[in-house]
Design an enzyme around this catalytic site. Structure first.
Site, short mmCIF file in Angstrom:
data_model
loop_
_atom_site.label_atom_id
_atom_site.label_comp_id
_atom_site.label_asym_id
_atom_site.label_seq_id
_atom_site.Cartn_x
_atom_site.Cartn_y
_atom_site.Cartn_z
N CYS A 138 -11.31 38.18 60.40
CA CYS A 138 -11.96 39.03 61.06
C CYS A 138 -11.54 39.50 62.47
O CYS A 138 -11.38 38.42 63.44
CB CYS A 138 -13.32 38.70 61.29
SG CYS A 138 -14.51 40.26 61.93
N ILE A 188 -6.08 43.28 51.62
CA ILE A 188 -6.06 42.75 53.06
C ILE A 188 -7.43 43.13 53.68
O ILE A 188 -8.10 44.00 53.35
CB ILE A 188 -4.93 43.33 53.71
CG1 ILE A 188 -5.12 44.91 53.42
CG2 ILE A 188 -3.61 42.75 53.31
CD1 ILE A 188 -4.16 45.70 54.14
N ASN A 189 -7.60 42.20 54.78
CA ASN A 189 -8.35 42.76 55.74
C ASN A 189 -7.86 43.86 56.72
O ASN A 189 -6.97 44.41 56.42
CB ASN A 189 -8.83 41.44 56.61
CG ASN A 189 -10.31 41.66 57.26
OD1 ASN A 189 -10.60 42.84 57.35
ND2 ASN A 189 -10.87 40.49 57.30
N LEU A 233 -19.63 40.56 62.84
CA LEU A 233 -20.09 39.66 62.00
C LEU A 233 -21.58 39.66 62.16
O LEU A 233 -22.13 38.53 62.10
CB LEU A 233 -19.61 38.37 62.13
CG LEU A 233 -17.97 38.36 61.96
CD1 LEU A 233 -17.61 36.91 62.30
CD2 LEU A 233 -17.54 38.79 60.54
#
Lengths: 309, 294
Positions: free
Chosen positions: A132, A194-195, A75
């Protein structure tokens, strides 16, 4: 027939096409400007923004796998204040709805980012990153617990005022319909799925993981068939009856890949890893979807959604 | 080093002119470009790079794949690969790009099979190249192994000015060098095994030369490209002698265009003195040595 209607209704927003760029693969728009007309996108989802600036993980952050790649960026982002000061003014140059992906370590951090951004007209909505896999504390722990999903979704929805809220789901759960249902019941306007899948690559010479973070998120063509299945499952089990649109994605490289997601139940699709290889992939797919519809005599692209026989 | 960024980057097709082995370890790929591509690459600085799409090039036939690459040959690649150039020539709306490479993995195995007339997609020019410091009258190039190619390009650019250039080139052995000298440049070779030139690391040879020759450090600049551990050594020597130094770094990249944020380089902000990450693809790949945390 000549004209195909590519516009879609996405949670009450009228979008000019069903193709988005996915968070974390398209920067803050200026990076892609040299390669394509961003104004043609249905929507643009920024890289995750957190309350404080984040440097991200040490390198290696990337490793290629068979027909895919793992990332563990962590991130990395400029933080919400600098985003408002430096990146947000640039968004006015593009005629496409911007969705800001929000991440955090605590529910309060998510709320704080949403509150700071809620006043800006150039933001159409938020994508809630509760999935995440590369950040300790938060991220995926929110995304796997239905009760936490409920809490965080309703809190951010409230903090965001009238902004559209898209909740991005992780596939790293036993039953994704349960987490999808939690987000819908908490008032999310749309689902993004989707992640990436949590994964690992080991260097057999050193017997260490290749990524400094040890694990990373698997994306790319390798995950596409699983993503199509999960979109279809959530569409059938929860989203269709609740009338909540799905932004589907995972490994899309071609028009055919994108159309599969629409047929499976997605209202729109997001292009991620493919933009690394051909930065203008999203635009080519918009044109490709139009051709597909013409060939199949489909007047409105929205008619494709959930048309699986 | 913002001044040397090219603005007109794009996705272009290039046509293979030649692809031949040079020496024991290196191959040279020559590409023809035209039109907008030639325009975009016209201002390319040495050290800038392009991302090559090699996934649809074919693998060599099975018997031509070396044993040590057999497992790697089974990998389906999807990402592009970054390459800097050993030479770029643009005339009018046509141009030639030259890349020197070693066959080391699934992408370069495929690259090796490209033949004249084949088309490949490249994205470029990307990143920031070497910033040629015109006021410096002595340019010291320090290359290690696969770091040689962009310095060949740089040497050619420097030869257009009055700068005196000297090159220090190191490799494990003589057979692992792409060339035994850099054209029109005094070239000093070092090899780890002593099979050619100075026996030992290129950094030791550089230090010895600086001690012996005592160049005017205020007029000198070092440009280096090679293994990171070697460049860390060069940066340290440059610091000791007070010579400005630019390093061309390498990182695993998914995109090369600033989208993926994968290619982080730890740097010290010169103003705030704080450590943070920059991106090799956008902020580099060439950095001032004194900002990089090796």
């Amino acid at each position: 027939m000549n004209k195909v209607d590519l516009t879609i209704d996405f949670a009450g927003l009228k979008l000019k096409s069903p193709v988005f760029t996915a968070s974390g693969t398209c920067g803050y728009a200026d990076e892609l400007d040299d390669f394509m007309d961003i104004g043609r996108l249905g929507g643009f989802i920024t890289k995750s923004i957190t309350i404080e600036k984040r440097d991200g993980n040490p390198v290696p952050r990337i490793v290629e796998t068979n027909s895919g790649m793992l990332n563990a960026i962590g991130l990395a982002n400029v933080g919400v204040e600098k985003f408002i000061a430096e990146k947000l003014p640039l968004l006015k140059n593009y005629k496409t709805p911007f969705f800001v992906n929000i991440a955090g370590k605590t529910i309060d951090e998510y709320i704080a980012v949403a509150e700071k951004l809620a006043q800006f007209e150039q933001i159409a909505g938020f994508e809630l990153n509760i999935s995440c896999p590369n950040v300790k504390k938060g991220g995926i722990t929110f995304g796997t617990d239905p009760q936490l999903i409920h809490q965080i979704t309703s809190a951010v929805k409230k903090a965001g005022g009238k902004k559209i809220l898209i909740t991005k789901l992780t596939p790293n759960v036993t039953d994704i319909s349960i987490t999808a249902k939690a987000a819908i019941e908490a008032g999310t306007d749309a689902l993004s799925m989707i992640n990436t899948f949590t994964a690992m690559v080991i260097d057999i010479e050193t017997r260490k993981p290749v990524l400094a973070n040890r694990t990373g998120g698997l994306s790319g063509p390798a995950i596409k068939p699983i993503a199509v299945y999960l979109v279809n499952k959530v569409y059938n089990e929860v989203a269709k009856s609740a009338n909540v649109p799905i932004l589907g994605g995972g490994g899309i490289r071609s028009t055919a890949d994108a159309v599969e997601f629409l047929i499976a139940g997605a209202t729109a699709v997001s292009i991620g890893t493919a933009s690394f290889i051909y930065p203008d992939t999203a635009i080519k797919i918009i044109d490709g979807i139009e051709d597909y519809c013409r060939r199949h005599k489909i007047e409105r692209v929205g008619d494709l959604t959930g048309s699986l026989k | 080093m913002e001044k040397c960024t090219s603005k007109k980057k794009g996705v272009f097709n290039a046509s293979v002119l030649a692809n031949e082995q040079i020496g024991e370890c290196f191959y040279r790929l020559s590409l023809a470009i035209e039109g907008q591509a030639a325009e975009a690459f016209n201002m390319t600085k040495p050290g800038q790079f392009a991302e090559f799409e090699l996934s649809n090039a074919s693998l060599p036939s099975e018997e031509k794949i070396p044993n040590e690459l057999a497992d790697k040959a089974l990998r389906q690649i999807i990402l592009r690969r970054p390459f800097s150039f050993s030479d770029i020539e643009i005339t009018g709306n046509k141009g030639k790009l030259e890349v020197l490479y070693c066959v080391l993995g699934p992408a370069t195995l495929r690259m090796k099979t490209l033949s004249p007339g084949d088309k490949i997609s490249i994205i470029g020019p990307l990143g920031n190249g070497f910033s040629i410091e015109r006021e410096k009258t002595l340019a010291i190039l320090v290359a290690g192994g696969m770091g040689v190619p962009p310095l060949l390009h740089l040497a050619k650019e420097l030869s257009k000015s009055k700068t005196k250039t000297i090159a220090f080139v190191g490799a494990k052995s003589g057979s692992q060098l792409p060339c035994s000298e850099i054209k029109n440049v005094q070239t000093l070779i070092s090899t780890d095994d002593g099979s050619m030139g100075f026996k030992g690391f290129v950094t030791a040879m550089l230090k010895e030369w600086l001690v012996k020759e005592k160049p005017d450090v205020s007029k000198a600049i070092i440009y280096t490209c090679g293994p990171e551990i070697m460049m860390a050594g060069v940066a340290k020597i440059a610091g000791e002698f007070g010579i400005g130094c630019q390093v061309s770094l390498e990182r695993v990249m998914a995109c090369g265009t600033g989208l993926c944020q994968g290619c982080a380089v730890k740097c010290i902000d010169k103003k705030t003195k704080e450590a943070g990450y920059k991106l090799c693809c956008k902020d580099g790949p060439v950095f001032w040595a004194d900002e990089v945390v090796f």
